[in-house]
Motif scaffolding. Structure first.
Motif, PDB file in Angstrom:
ATOM      1  N   LEU A 139     -64.400  -8.265 -26.281  1.00 54.72           N
ATOM      2  CA  LEU A 139     -64.856  -8.904 -27.518  1.00 54.72           C
ATOM      3  C   LEU A 139     -65.877  -8.028 -28.241  1.00 54.72           C
ATOM      4  O   LEU A 139     -65.792  -7.826 -29.460  1.00 54.72           O
ATOM      5  CB  LEU A 139     -65.461 -10.270 -27.194  1.00 54.72           C
ATOM      6  N   TYR A 140     -66.840  -7.501 -27.503  1.00 50.97           N
ATOM      7  CA  TYR A 140     -67.838  -6.622 -28.117  1.00 50.97           C
ATOM      8  C   TYR A 140     -67.187  -5.349 -28.661  1.00 50.97           C
ATOM      9  O   TYR A 140     -67.573  -4.841 -29.721  1.00 50.97           O
ATOM     10  CB  TYR A 140     -68.923  -6.264 -27.103  1.00 50.97           C
ATOM     11  N   GLY A 192     -57.118   4.132 -26.143  1.00 50.07           N
ATOM     12  CA  GLY A 192     -58.123   3.416 -26.920  1.00 50.07           C
ATOM     13  C   GLY A 192     -59.071   2.675 -26.006  1.00 50.07           C
ATOM     14  O   GLY A 192     -59.794   3.270 -25.211  1.00 50.07           O
ATOM     15  N   GLY A 193     -59.020   1.338 -26.103  1.00 50.35           N
ATOM     16  CA  GLY A 193     -59.947   0.536 -25.310  1.00 50.35           C
ATOM     17  C   GLY A 193     -59.602   0.458 -23.838  1.00 50.35           C
ATOM     18  O   GLY A 193     -60.487   0.376 -22.987  1.00 50.35           O
ATOM     19  N   GLY A 194     -58.294   0.455 -23.526  1.00 48.73           N
ATOM     20  CA  GLY A 194     -57.882   0.375 -22.130  1.00 48.73           C
ATOM     21  C   GLY A 194     -58.033  -1.003 -21.514  1.00 48.73           C
ATOM     22  O   GLY A 194     -58.031  -1.135 -20.290  1.00 48.73           O
ATOM     23  N   PHE A 195     -58.151  -2.038 -22.346  1.00 46.95           N
ATOM     24  CA  PHE A 195     -58.275  -3.398 -21.817  1.00 46.95           C
ATOM     25  C   PHE A 195     -56.900  -3.950 -21.455  1.00 46.95           C
ATOM     26  O   PHE A 195     -55.870  -3.449 -21.914  1.00 46.95           O
ATOM     27  CB  PHE A 195     -58.942  -4.312 -22.851  1.00 46.95           C
ATOM     28  N   THR A 196     -56.897  -4.988 -20.642  1.00 41.84           N
ATOM     29  CA  THR A 196     -55.636  -5.633 -20.287  1.00 41.84           C
ATOM     30  C   THR A 196     -55.154  -6.475 -21.463  1.00 41.84           C
ATOM     31  O   THR A 196     -55.914  -6.761 -22.402  1.00 41.84           O
ATOM     32  CB  THR A 196     -55.805  -6.537 -19.060  1.00 41.84           C
ATOM     33  N   ALA A 197     -53.887  -6.889 -21.401  1.00 40.30           N
ATOM     34  CA  ALA A 197     -53.327  -7.720 -22.469  1.00 40.30           C
ATOM     35  C   ALA A 197     -54.104  -9.030 -22.599  1.00 40.30           C
ATOM     36  O   ALA A 197     -54.369  -9.510 -23.714  1.00 40.30           O
ATOM     37  CB  ALA A 197     -51.852  -7.999 -22.188  1.00 40.30           C
ATOM     38  N   GLN A 241     -61.196   2.169 -18.495  1.00 39.96           N
ATOM     39  CA  GLN A 241     -61.930   3.224 -19.184  1.00 39.96           C
ATOM     40  C   GLN A 241     -63.138   3.682 -18.366  1.00 39.96           C
ATOM     41  O   GLN A 241     -63.411   4.883 -18.253  1.00 39.96           O
ATOM     42  CB  GLN A 241     -62.380   2.703 -20.550  1.00 39.96           C
ATOM     43  N   LEU A 242     -63.842   2.734 -17.774  1.00 43.87           N
ATOM     44  CA  LEU A 242     -65.016   3.070 -16.972  1.00 43.87           C
ATOM     45  C   LEU A 242     -64.616   3.808 -15.698  1.00 43.87           C
ATOM     46  O   LEU A 242     -65.272   4.767 -15.288  1.00 43.87           O
ATOM     47  CB  LEU A 242     -65.786   1.794 -16.627  1.00 43.87           C
ATOM     48  N   ARG A 243     -63.530   3.373 -15.075  1.00 46.39           N
ATOM     49  CA  ARG A 243     -63.059   4.054 -13.864  1.00 46.39           C
ATOM     50  C   ARG A 243     -62.670   5.496 -14.176  1.00 46.39           C
ATOM     51  O   ARG A 243     -63.020   6.422 -13.442  1.00 46.39           O
ATOM     52  CB  ARG A 243     -61.863   3.312 -13.269  1.00 46.39           C
ATOM     53  N   ASP A 244     -61.936   5.680 -15.269  1.00 45.65           N
ATOM     54  CA  ASP A 244     -61.538   7.032 -15.660  1.00 45.65           C
ATOM     55  C   ASP A 244     -62.759   7.903 -15.942  1.00 45.65           C
ATOM     56  O   ASP A 244     -62.787   9.080 -15.587  1.00 45.65           O
ATOM     57  CB  ASP A 244     -60.648   6.986 -16.904  1.00 45.65           C
ATOM     58  N   GLN A 245     -63.756   7.323 -16.576  1.00 46.70           N
ATOM     59  CA  GLN A 245     -64.969   8.066 -16.914  1.00 46.70           C
ATOM     60  C   GLN A 245     -65.686   8.557 -15.666  1.00 46.70           C
ATOM     61  O   GLN A 245     -66.173   9.690 -15.615  1.00 46.70           O
ATOM     62  CB  GLN A 245     -65.907   7.175 -17.734  1.00 46.70           C
ATOM     63  N   MET A 246     -65.757   7.726 -14.644  1.00 52.16           N
ATOM     64  CA  MET A 246     -66.514   8.077 -13.448  1.00 52.16           C
ATOM     65  C   MET A 246     -65.727   8.945 -12.475  1.00 52.16           C
ATOM     66  O   MET A 246     -66.313   9.633 -11.639  1.00 52.16           O
ATOM     67  CB  MET A 246     -66.997   6.805 -12.748  1.00 52.16           C
ATOM     68  N   TYR A 248     -70.020  -0.850 -23.918  1.00 52.11           N
ATOM     69  CA  TYR A 248     -69.060  -1.870 -23.493  1.00 52.11           C
ATOM     70  C   TYR A 248     -67.745  -1.182 -23.151  1.00 52.11           C
ATOM     71  O   TYR A 248     -67.092  -0.606 -24.014  1.00 52.11           O
ATOM     72  CB  TYR A 248     -68.869  -2.914 -24.594  1.00 52.11           C
ATOM     73  N   TRP A 249     -67.383  -1.247 -21.879  1.00 55.26           N
ATOM     74  CA  TRP A 249     -66.211  -0.551 -21.379  1.00 55.26           C
ATOM     75  C   TRP A 249     -65.138  -1.542 -20.937  1.00 55.26           C
ATOM     76  O   TRP A 249     -65.432  -2.673 -20.589  1.00 55.26           O
ATOM     77  CB  TRP A 249     -66.556   0.291 -20.158  1.00 55.26           C
TER      78      TRP A 249
END
Length: 226
Positions: A132-133, A158-163, A97-102, A92-93
């Protein structure tokens, strides 16, 4: 013996398959080369230049360079799309985070960030559910406060999610914040002997545990009961 009038002694020899002409052989070779080239280009698009060279033992200046020149942007985007879907199935990204990974290098190879952005824009992902996950995973390893969990989720390292995604996660995650405060208090008590007031300050410190006053006092009141 009577020979049928329709019998032709030359017929059998004439019915034998004649060898291919020079032109036919040339056309067959051309078709074969084109098919092989298209197959190799598809393999190259899926594997990427580094892995392609490694498997086929090619040098940087070999025929793979010609494939790179003919590299189809559409195929590149499709390859990024497939890798993105693979990542989404394994973890669960957050989108960042997923963009940075790729986009980062992997064994000398990486996806073009433009291809990654196109793949992300073409893929329907519920990033709030991913947040959430991720929140559930954080809580499975540490007794975090609601505020500390939120900070972990939206942190760039950390998670890199939006607010918005982080807020959704902490509001919907199944968590007993008072119980988390109690578990955190137990860990603190094992590390050092704190007075009651020092424990409250530690639990409510916004730079440390960040529990509410109510949660901290409930934890302290129940610390000796378990």
């Amino acid at each position: 013996m009577k020979v049928p009038s329709s019998y032709d002694p030359q017929r059998r020899r004439r019915s034998k398959k004649e060898p291919l002409s020079t032109r036919q052989r040339a056309m067959a070779v051309i078709v074969f080369v084109v098919v092989v080239f298209l197959c190799m280009r598809q393999v190259y698009a899926v594997l990427g230049p580094q892995e392609f060279r490694r498997i086929f033992g090619l040098r940087q200046d070999s025929s793979v360079s010609e494939l790179e020149k003919l590299h189809d942007p559409k195929i590149s985007t499709e390859r990024a799309q497939r890798m993105l879907e693979h990542h989404l199935q394994s973890k669960y990204w957050s989108k960042k985070q997923l963009r940075d990974q790729m986009c980062v290098y992997r064994d000398g190879n990486r996806f073009d960030c433009k291809d990654v952005d196109l793949a992300l824009n073409n893929t329907e992902v519920d990033w709030k559910e991913h947040a959430l996950y991720s929140a559930e995973q954080y809580l499975a390893h540490r007794p975090l406060s609601k505020a500390r969990l939120y900070e972990e989720l939206i942190s760039e390292v950390g998670g890199g999610f939006t607010a918005e995604e982080g807020a959704y996660a902490v509001e919907n995650v199944d968590a007993d914040w008072k119980q988390n405060a109690l578990e955190a208090a137990k860990e603190i008590r094992q590390e050092s002997s704190f007075s009651d007031e020092a424990m409250i300050k530690r639990l409510t410190n916004p730079d440390l545990e960040a529990f509410t006053e109510e949660e901290a006092r409930w934890a302290l009141a129940n610390l000796g009961k378990s």
